[in-house]
Design a protein around this motif. Structure first.
Motif, mmCIF file in Angstrom:
data_model
loop_
_atom_site.group_PDB
_atom_site.id
_atom_site.type_symbol
_atom_site.label_atom_id
_atom_site.label_comp_id
_atom_site.label_asym_id
_atom_site.label_seq_id
_atom_site.Cartn_x
_atom_site.Cartn_y
_atom_site.Cartn_z
ATOM 1 N N LYS A 172 7.047 15.188 -14.180
ATOM 2 C CA LYS A 172 6.692 16.454 -14.484
ATOM 3 C C LYS A 172 8.077 17.450 -14.667
ATOM 4 O O LYS A 172 8.285 18.254 -15.372
ATOM 5 C CB LYS A 172 5.651 17.288 -13.800
ATOM 6 N N ASN A 173 8.916 17.443 -13.558
ATOM 7 C CA ASN A 173 9.994 18.128 -13.445
ATOM 8 C C ASN A 173 11.285 17.771 -14.662
ATOM 9 O O ASN A 173 11.793 18.483 -14.978
ATOM 10 C CB ASN A 173 10.757 17.953 -11.934
ATOM 11 N N ILE A 174 11.079 16.233 -14.870
ATOM 12 C CA ILE A 174 12.096 16.097 -16.137
ATOM 13 C C ILE A 174 11.621 16.629 -17.275
ATOM 14 O O ILE A 174 12.285 17.022 -18.014
ATOM 15 C CB ILE A 174 11.906 14.518 -16.014
ATOM 16 N N VAL A 201 0.960 -1.229 0.064
ATOM 17 C CA VAL A 201 0.020 0.095 0.045
ATOM 18 C C VAL A 201 0.976 1.233 0.002
ATOM 19 O O VAL A 201 0.678 2.028 -0.787
ATOM 20 C CB VAL A 201 -1.040 -0.089 1.169
ATOM 21 N N LEU A 202 1.863 1.482 0.690
ATOM 22 C CA LEU A 202 2.856 2.508 0.707
ATOM 23 C C LEU A 202 3.605 2.604 -0.317
ATOM 24 O O LEU A 202 3.782 3.646 -0.802
ATOM 25 C CB LEU A 202 3.673 2.427 1.988
ATOM 26 N N PHE A 203 3.902 1.521 -1.168
ATOM 27 C CA PHE A 203 4.601 1.593 -2.557
ATOM 28 C C PHE A 203 3.625 2.200 -3.497
ATOM 29 O O PHE A 203 4.120 3.016 -4.340
ATOM 30 C CB PHE A 203 4.787 0.296 -2.934
ATOM 31 N N ILE A 204 2.460 1.660 -3.531
ATOM 32 C CA ILE A 204 1.353 2.434 -4.349
ATOM 33 C C ILE A 204 1.113 3.798 -4.161
ATOM 34 O O ILE A 204 0.967 4.420 -5.025
ATOM 35 C CB ILE A 204 -0.030 1.298 -4.175
ATOM 36 N N PHE A 241 4.180 10.705 -5.613
ATOM 37 C CA PHE A 241 5.423 11.264 -5.892
ATOM 38 C C PHE A 241 6.083 10.897 -7.157
ATOM 39 O O PHE A 241 6.867 11.485 -7.840
ATOM 40 C CB PHE A 241 6.251 10.597 -4.913
ATOM 41 N N LYS A 242 5.789 9.824 -7.943
ATOM 42 C CA LYS A 242 6.319 9.445 -9.366
ATOM 43 C C LYS A 242 5.919 10.480 -10.315
ATOM 44 O O LYS A 242 6.638 10.965 -11.071
ATOM 45 C CB LYS A 242 5.805 8.165 -9.442
#
Length: 72
Positions: A26-28, A11-14, A20-21
């Motif tokens: 977007k920054n890239i 759940v934390l990974f999802i 955050f991914k």
């Protein structure tokens, strides 16, 4: 107990991927959209590369100096 720990980790990974991914992607993309205002071009006479700001423009071609422009 192991299943609960594994379920919490999944759940934390999802949550990490969802929130955050996307921000990193977007920054890239923003960094790739940067355009440089100066470009290097090749002098048609002597084949040296020069900056468009420092070159001599004549008939749509960039020359490194007035001497190369005369010798075309």
């Amino acid at each position: 107990m192991i299943l609960k720990t594994l379920a919490i980790a999944v759940v934390l990974f999802i949550v990490y991927i969802v929130f955050f991914k996307k921000n990193r992607e977007k920054n890239i993309v923003k960094k790739k959209d940067i355009k440089y205002e100066d470009e290097m071009v090749e002098c048609p006479t002597c084949q040296t590369y020069i900056s468009t700001k420092e070159s001599v423009l004549s008939n749509g071609k960039y020359y490194c100096s007035k001497d190369c422009l005369k010798n075309k």
